[in-house]
Enzyme design. Structure first.
Site, PDB file in Angstrom:
ATOM      1  N   CYS A  20     -14.809 -96.559 -11.484  1.00 19.13           N
ATOM      2  CA  CYS A  20     -14.672 -95.045 -11.533  1.00 19.13           C
ATOM      3  C   CYS A  20     -14.074 -94.293 -10.335  1.00 19.13           C
ATOM      4  O   CYS A  20     -14.133 -94.563  -9.220  1.00 19.13           O
ATOM      5  CB  CYS A  20     -16.176 -94.444 -11.565  1.00 19.13           C
ATOM      6  SG  CYS A  20     -16.059 -92.600 -11.880  1.00 19.13           S
ATOM      7  N   CYS A  45     -10.776 -88.607  -6.349  1.00 15.66           N
ATOM      8  CA  CYS A  45     -10.044 -89.364  -7.169  1.00 15.66           C
ATOM      9  C   CYS A  45      -8.820 -89.902  -7.082  1.00 15.66           C
ATOM     10  O   CYS A  45      -7.850 -89.005  -6.798  1.00 15.66           O
ATOM     11  CB  CYS A  45     -10.329 -88.357  -8.535  1.00 15.66           C
ATOM     12  SG  CYS A  45      -9.646 -89.131  -9.925  1.00 15.66           S
ATOM     13  N   CYS A  72     -13.694 -96.341 -21.696  1.00 17.16           N
ATOM     14  CA  CYS A  72     -13.070 -95.282 -20.793  1.00 17.16           C
ATOM     15  C   CYS A  72     -11.600 -94.906 -21.230  1.00 17.16           C
ATOM     16  O   CYS A  72     -10.800 -95.567 -20.896  1.00 17.16           O
ATOM     17  CB  CYS A  72     -13.391 -95.299 -19.232  1.00 17.16           C
ATOM     18  SG  CYS A  72     -13.124 -94.020 -18.395  1.00 17.16           S
ATOM     19  N   CYS A 106      -8.878 -83.464  -7.312  1.00 18.81           N
ATOM     20  CA  CYS A 106     -10.158 -83.570  -6.856  1.00 18.81           C
ATOM     21  C   CYS A 106     -10.047 -84.613  -5.761  1.00 18.81           C
ATOM     22  O   CYS A 106      -9.220 -85.772  -5.861  1.00 18.81           O
ATOM     23  CB  CYS A 106     -11.246 -84.324  -7.889  1.00 18.81           C
ATOM     24  SG  CYS A 106     -11.534 -83.155  -9.228  1.00 18.81           S
ATOM     25  N   GLU A 132      -4.310 -95.724 -17.719  1.00 18.50           N
ATOM     26  CA  GLU A 132      -5.166 -97.075 -17.775  1.00 18.50           C
ATOM     27  C   GLU A 132      -6.342 -96.712 -18.693  1.00 18.50           C
ATOM     28  O   GLU A 132      -7.235 -95.643 -18.689  1.00 18.50           O
ATOM     29  CB  GLU A 132      -5.691 -97.308 -16.511  1.00 18.50           C
ATOM     30  CG  GLU A 132      -4.101 -97.762 -15.700  1.00 18.50           C
ATOM     31  CD  GLU A 132      -4.694 -97.984 -14.113  1.00 18.50           C
ATOM     32  OE1 GLU A 132      -3.692 -98.673 -13.547  1.00 18.50           O
ATOM     33  OE2 GLU A 132      -5.936 -97.820 -13.958  1.00 18.50           O
ATOM     34  N   CYS A 157      -3.067 -86.178 -13.461  1.00 15.86           N
ATOM     35  CA  CYS A 157      -4.320 -85.071 -13.403  1.00 15.86           C
ATOM     36  C   CYS A 157      -3.801 -83.966 -12.552  1.00 15.86           C
ATOM     37  O   CYS A 157      -3.348 -84.052 -11.532  1.00 15.86           O
ATOM     38  CB  CYS A 157      -5.352 -85.570 -13.210  1.00 15.86           C
ATOM     39  SG  CYS A 157      -6.761 -84.434 -13.299  1.00 15.86           S
TER      40      CYS A 157
END
Length: 370
Positions: free
Chosen positions: A345, A123, A109, A120, A96, A116
């Protein structure tokens, strides 16, 4: 292997690599300049469009090369003007990319990986696991697709994309070479010509790669810190167990010490209710950063289904900001944009065929909890 797979995709080649490519064909190196401008400033994806090159050369290029960006599978605009693209990559996974317009400023962005590997806890991307690194063509292809959405595709002062942040899906420094090639194209005058101050790489703190980065570029740097001490950061950013805060901040200082001019790091701090949002956390953060020239970006946590974390109240976030401001820092609160289309975010997910099995583990944990 198909003919398409055997062709060289020129989309992700910075100028030096494109010149080497034309060398390998026995052609003049200045052809790289022409092709860069056609691809990145005019949006060309067909060699027949390149009318300042001979037909013979165009036919030669068509036989060995291609210009191929990601396929757009979703193009959605938020009620606040934020625009999100879901782009499908070669192996069927997707990432995205988000454009956040703000007056004359347009910040794109960009993602660097499919999924990933860092996991984290705050996230959404990390909960989807990890598949692979994006190629340089797939990274710059996100800029190319977004720019092509605002035709005519001509250089000029009224550009819809003025800033690029490597803050999408993935940890950019774990895909080092491809990210550097793509950022070089973002800053290349023959391509997008974006200032080095307006291209920002955000990292969770891959310390050796931060030192390596300082040797090859001088883009702006943002640090995903999110905690004022190691005990808390170990819970939020597991990478901290390998590279604790002291090493991370030392590497950040080394990066900026090497720049020819004075610039500041951006410290990103996701504020999570009951986790890291108390005034004592702010005071501890102020002490921690006292020797690092920086500005602090406070990001109220954006909820997603797999997380039990909660967004703090605006009053709590402002109290946190006030402590930092009184300590002499420039601390701003990031306005949440695009949350109605899951573009805020920490909310980017894409479609990830998880090779780590992490996503399945999270599903099992949720099933047990319910």
């Amino acid at each position: 292997m198909t003919d398409v797979a055997e062709k060289t995709n020129l989309l992700g080649m910075p100028k030096a690599k494109l010149e080497a490519f034309f060398d390998s064909l026995g052609e003049k190196r200045f052809r790289a300049t022409q092709v860069l401008q056609w691809i990145h400033q005019r949006g060309a994806d067909d060699f027949d469009q390149m009318t300042n090159m001979s037909k013979a050369l165009r036919e030669k290029l068509k036989a060995v090369a291609e210009i191929r960006g990601p396929d757009v599978v979703l193009d959605e605009t938020s009620k606040d003007g934020t625009r999100k693209w879901v782009m499908r990559m070669d192996n069927g996974n997707s990432v995205e990319t988000v454009l956040i317009p703000d007056g004359e400023r347009g910040t794109l962005c960009v993602s660097s990986q499919i999924g990933c590997s860092l996991d984290c806890t705050f996230c959404s991307t990390g909960k989807r696991g990890f598949n692979r690194n994006l190629t340089a063509a797939e990274i710059i292809g996100q800029v190319w697709v977004a720019r092509k959405a605002f035709m005519p595709f001509e250089p000029g002062p009224d550009r819809p994309i003025t800033n690029v942040v490597m803050m999408g899906m993935g940890e950019p420094l774990l895909n080092f070479d491809n990210v550097v090639d793509a950022m070089n194209l973002m800053m290349e005058d023959l391509a997008y010509g974006i200032s080095k101050r307006r291209v920002t790489l955000s990292t969770s703190g891959v310390v050796p790669a931060m030192d390596r980065l300082a040797e090859v570029t001088d883009v702006s740097l943002a640090i995903s810190l999110h905690a004022p001490n190691d005990e808390l950061r170990n819970k939020l950013v597991p990478l901290n167990k390998k590279y604790p805060i002291a090493e991370l901040l030392a590497a950040t200082r080394r990066y900026f010490d090497r720049l020819p001019e004075k610039r500041k790091a951006t410290i990103e701090y996701t504020v999570i209710e009951g986790m890291n949002d108390q005034p004592e956390h702010a005071r501890e953060l102020a002490v921690l950063l006292k020797d690092l020239p920086c500005k602090i970006n406070l990001i109220p946590f954006n909820p997603f289904p797999e997380s039990d974390f909660r967004r703090p109240s605006m009053n709590a976030t402002r109290r946190f900001q006030d402590v930092l401001n009184k300590a002499g820092y420039v601390a701003t609160i990031r306005t949440t944009r695009g949350d109605d289309i899951d573009a805020a975010c920490g909310q980017l997910v894409g479609r990830v065929e998880d090779r780590t099995k992490r996503s399945q583990r999270y599903i099992q944990v949720q099933q047990v909890a319910t």
